[in-house]
Motif scaffolding. Structure first.
Motif, PDB file in Angstrom:
ATOM      1  N   HIS A 189       0.947  -1.346   0.219  1.00  0.00           N
ATOM      2  CA  HIS A 189      -0.466   0.359  -0.645  1.00  0.00           C
ATOM      3  C   HIS A 189       0.613   1.248  -0.293  1.00  0.00           C
ATOM      4  O   HIS A 189       0.402   2.254  -0.880  1.00  0.00           O
ATOM      5  N   HIS A 190       2.000   1.211   1.349  1.00  0.00           N
ATOM      6  CA  HIS A 190       2.786   2.385   1.068  1.00  0.00           C
ATOM      7  C   HIS A 190       3.682   2.727  -0.117  1.00  0.00           C
ATOM      8  O   HIS A 190       3.305   4.139  -0.562  1.00  0.00           O
ATOM      9  N   PHE A 191       4.132   2.103  -0.305  1.00  0.00           N
ATOM     10  CA  PHE A 191       5.508   1.922  -1.865  1.00  0.00           C
ATOM     11  C   PHE A 191       4.735   1.944  -2.556  1.00  0.00           C
ATOM     12  O   PHE A 191       4.928   2.187  -4.208  1.00  0.00           O
ATOM     13  N   LEU A 192       4.128   0.916  -3.506  1.00  0.00           N
ATOM     14  CA  LEU A 192       3.159   0.264  -4.160  1.00  0.00           C
ATOM     15  C   LEU A 192       1.847   0.627  -5.300  1.00  0.00           C
ATOM     16  O   LEU A 192       2.109   1.614  -6.206  1.00  0.00           O
ATOM     17  N   MET A 193       1.449   1.422  -3.823  1.00  0.00           N
ATOM     18  CA  MET A 193      -0.061   1.654  -4.620  1.00  0.00           C
ATOM     19  C   MET A 193       0.439   3.097  -3.553  1.00  0.00           C
ATOM     20  O   MET A 193      -0.718   3.776  -4.233  1.00  0.00           O
ATOM     21  N   GLY A 194       1.345   3.869  -3.573  1.00  0.00           N
ATOM     22  CA  GLY A 194       1.679   5.010  -3.358  1.00  0.00           C
ATOM     23  C   GLY A 194       0.457   5.492  -1.866  1.00  0.00           C
ATOM     24  O   GLY A 194       0.038   6.840  -2.258  1.00  0.00           O
ATOM     25  N   ASP A 195      -0.152   5.184  -1.368  1.00  0.00           N
ATOM     26  CA  ASP A 195      -1.587   5.773  -0.680  1.00  0.00           C
ATOM     27  C   ASP A 195      -1.525   6.372   0.981  1.00  0.00           C
ATOM     28  O   ASP A 195      -1.867   6.988   1.908  1.00  0.00           O
ATOM     29  N   GLY A 196       0.794   6.055   1.309  1.00  0.00           N
ATOM     30  CA  GLY A 196       0.703   7.087   2.491  1.00  0.00           C
ATOM     31  C   GLY A 196       0.158   5.361   3.598  1.00  0.00           C
ATOM     32  O   GLY A 196       0.200   6.436   4.691  1.00  0.00           O
ATOM     33  N   LEU A 197      -0.833   4.221   3.503  1.00  0.00           N
ATOM     34  CA  LEU A 197      -0.488   3.518   4.842  1.00  0.00           C
ATOM     35  C   LEU A 197      -0.009   3.550   5.719  1.00  0.00           C
ATOM     36  O   LEU A 197      -0.544   4.178   7.118  1.00  0.00           O
ATOM     37  N   LEU A 198       1.844   3.742   5.920  1.00  0.00           N
ATOM     38  CA  LEU A 198       2.349   3.539   7.083  1.00  0.00           C
ATOM     39  C   LEU A 198       1.956   4.446   8.118  1.00  0.00           C
ATOM     40  O   LEU A 198       2.166   4.619   9.391  1.00  0.00           O
ATOM     41  N   TRP A 199       2.101   5.906   7.871  1.00  0.00           N
ATOM     42  CA  TRP A 199       1.087   7.392   8.159  1.00  0.00           C
ATOM     43  C   TRP A 199       0.287   7.249   9.300  1.00  0.00           C
ATOM     44  O   TRP A 199       0.641   7.939   9.979  1.00  0.00           O
ATOM     45  N   ARG A 200      -0.954   6.268   8.749  1.00  0.00           N
ATOM     46  CA  ARG A 200      -1.669   6.084   9.503  1.00  0.00           C
ATOM     47  C   ARG A 200      -1.378   5.398  10.925  1.00  0.00           C
ATOM     48  O   ARG A 200      -1.521   5.513  12.179  1.00  0.00           O
ATOM     49  N   MET A 201      -0.016   4.568  10.630  1.00  0.00           N
ATOM     50  CA  MET A 201       0.304   4.155  12.547  1.00  0.00           C
ATOM     51  C   MET A 201       1.500   5.126  12.801  1.00  0.00           C
ATOM     52  O   MET A 201       2.837   4.101  13.657  1.00  0.00           O
ATOM     53  N   MET A 202       1.872   5.859  12.791  1.00  0.00           N
ATOM     54  CA  MET A 202       2.885   7.019  12.735  1.00  0.00           C
ATOM     55  C   MET A 202       2.820   7.978  13.468  1.00  0.00           C
ATOM     56  O   MET A 202       0.889   8.515  13.467  1.00  0.00           O
TER      57      MET A 202
END
Length: 410
Positions: free
Chosen positions: A156-169
């Motif tokens: 999600h974060h890198f291939l789809m580029g939706d920044g999913l990891l920011w939700r867990m920061m």
């Protein structure tokens, strides 16, 4: 993008790091034996911590609902299934481990991080085997789910580029984006680093039995032998007494491949084990057993019942007290005939700082310079302070010892 609460973020990364540590340690625990006892205790403590943190996170999800899913369809359903499976793993692995400890034959007290006592679950002994199997299966399922979860987040974060990891920061920081996943990797590396070094392979050397028993009444067979000896002609006795031993008795070298085992009843079930490291110095003329000179040294840290958790208990003060008394020593001067090819050697056993008269019974088979030795004995464990705690309440007072090995002389 909506973030999780700071508490949820803390719980997520804390649980992830602890799980990584558990995975790293869990792979090696079964092979560590007594050397892994303290690590096993830490493994239990962290497992219960994961259970507590997971319960806290479940409560938090109802108090502060998670952000909405960012993907639907089968991919979204798969993500939810992985999340659900992870919760089952985070609850099930500690609970099955707790059940394992609670139904073990030897009840080992558990102190969470050496301070908080953990009570045993009120489960029957029959639960132990299923709990063991479930714990192992859950571990592998958990590893697979862990990998799928990480792969999905990176997709999600890198291939789809939706920044999913920011939700867990807690904040949108590239430093945290690198540091928090690195914390999980550090948990895994720490688990590998603190593992004890591999034990050196034991030299296949003399492993003579410390099969030493307390003096006991002679059995029926021995009584019959004694009666037969008493009925023998006096001239034969005189001839035997007059015969002189020609020179010192031969020294015997124990060949590799011998065995010494022990067994003790525990509430109707036998606990079987043995020692893998021991040495002996033996001098004896089989035709003149009174010439025997025996010294046996046993490395008590090598005791094993085939379970690393219980092996750690054997090394502790309740049983062998290996730190203060690393060896058991048996010495005997002289032996006596006890039936056809049978002998009895009375001597002294020094175990756990206590010395007491003990004896062993053994038979010799073969002729000439190669003999096979087998025998048995009984040790009254309480006389030596072995099994002196609460977890030993169900153990029988006597420990049966058996041994067999081959020996040669020049």
């Amino acid at each position: 993008m909506q973030r999780y609460s700071r508490t949820a973020i803390f719980l997520h990364w804390a649980i992830a790091a602890l799980l990584a540590f558990q995975i790293a340690v869990g792979w090696a625990l079964e092979d560590l034996g007594a050397r892994g006892f303290s690590l096993f205790q830490l493994h239990k403590s962290i497992g219960i911590s994961i259970l507590a943190l997971t319960l806290a996170r479940i409560v938090l999800r109802y108090w502060k609902p998670r952000p909405a899913s960012v993907e639907g369809g089968w991919q979204g359903a798969l993500a939810k299934a992985v999340h659900g499976g992870l919760y089952i793993f985070m609850l099930g692995a500690p609970l099955t481990g707790w059940a394992l400890v609670s139904t073990a034959k030897v009840k080992v007290p558990t102190l969470i991080f050496g301070a908080i006592p953990l009570p045993h679950l009120p489960l029957p002994m029959s639960v132990n085997d299923p709990a063991h199997g479930a714990h192992a299966i859950l571990a592998w399922i958990g590893i697979a789910l862990f990998a799928l979860h990480v792969a999905g987040a990176l997709r999600h974060h890198f291939l789809m580029g939706d920044g999913l990891l920011w939700r867990m920061m807690p904040v949108r920081s590239p430093v945290l984006l690198a540091a928090l996943p690195a914390l999980v990797a550090a948990g895994f590396l720490l688990g590998r680093v603190i593992l004890p070094a591999p034990a050196p392979k034991a030299v296949a050397a003399a492993t003579v039995p410390a099969a030493i028993e307390e003096e006991a009444p002679a059995n029926v067979a021995e009584a019959a032998d004694n009666a037969a000896n008493a009925a023998a002609p006096a001239s034969a006795d005189n001839a035997a007494a007059a015969e002189e031993v020609a020179g010192p008795p031969p020294s015997w070298t124990v060949r590799p491949g011998g065995n010494i085992g022990f067994s003790v009843d525990n509430g109707g079930e036998a606990i079987n084990g043995g020692f893998s490291k021991w040495t002996a110095k033996i001098a004896m003329d089989p035709d003149h057993p009174e010439s025997a000179d025996i010294r046996v040294e046993i490395d008590l840290a090598s005791a094993s019942v085939g379970d690393s958790y219980k092996d750690g208990m054997l090394a502790g003060d309740e049983f062998f007290g290996v730190a203060a008394h690393p060896k058991a020593v048996f010495t005997a001067k002289g032996a006596e005939k006890a039936g056809t090819n049978g002998y009895r050697a009375s001597g002294t056993l020094n175990l756990k700082g206590v010395s007491k008269p003990q004896s062993i019974r053994f038979t010799l088979s073969g002729t000439g310079k190669a003999r096979k030795v087998s025998g048995s004995a009984t040790i009254a464990r309480a006389s030596f302070g072995v099994g002196n705690g609460e977890s030993s309440a169900g153990l029988a007072p006597n420990v049966a010892v058996s041994f067999d090995f081959n020996a040669v002389t020049e």
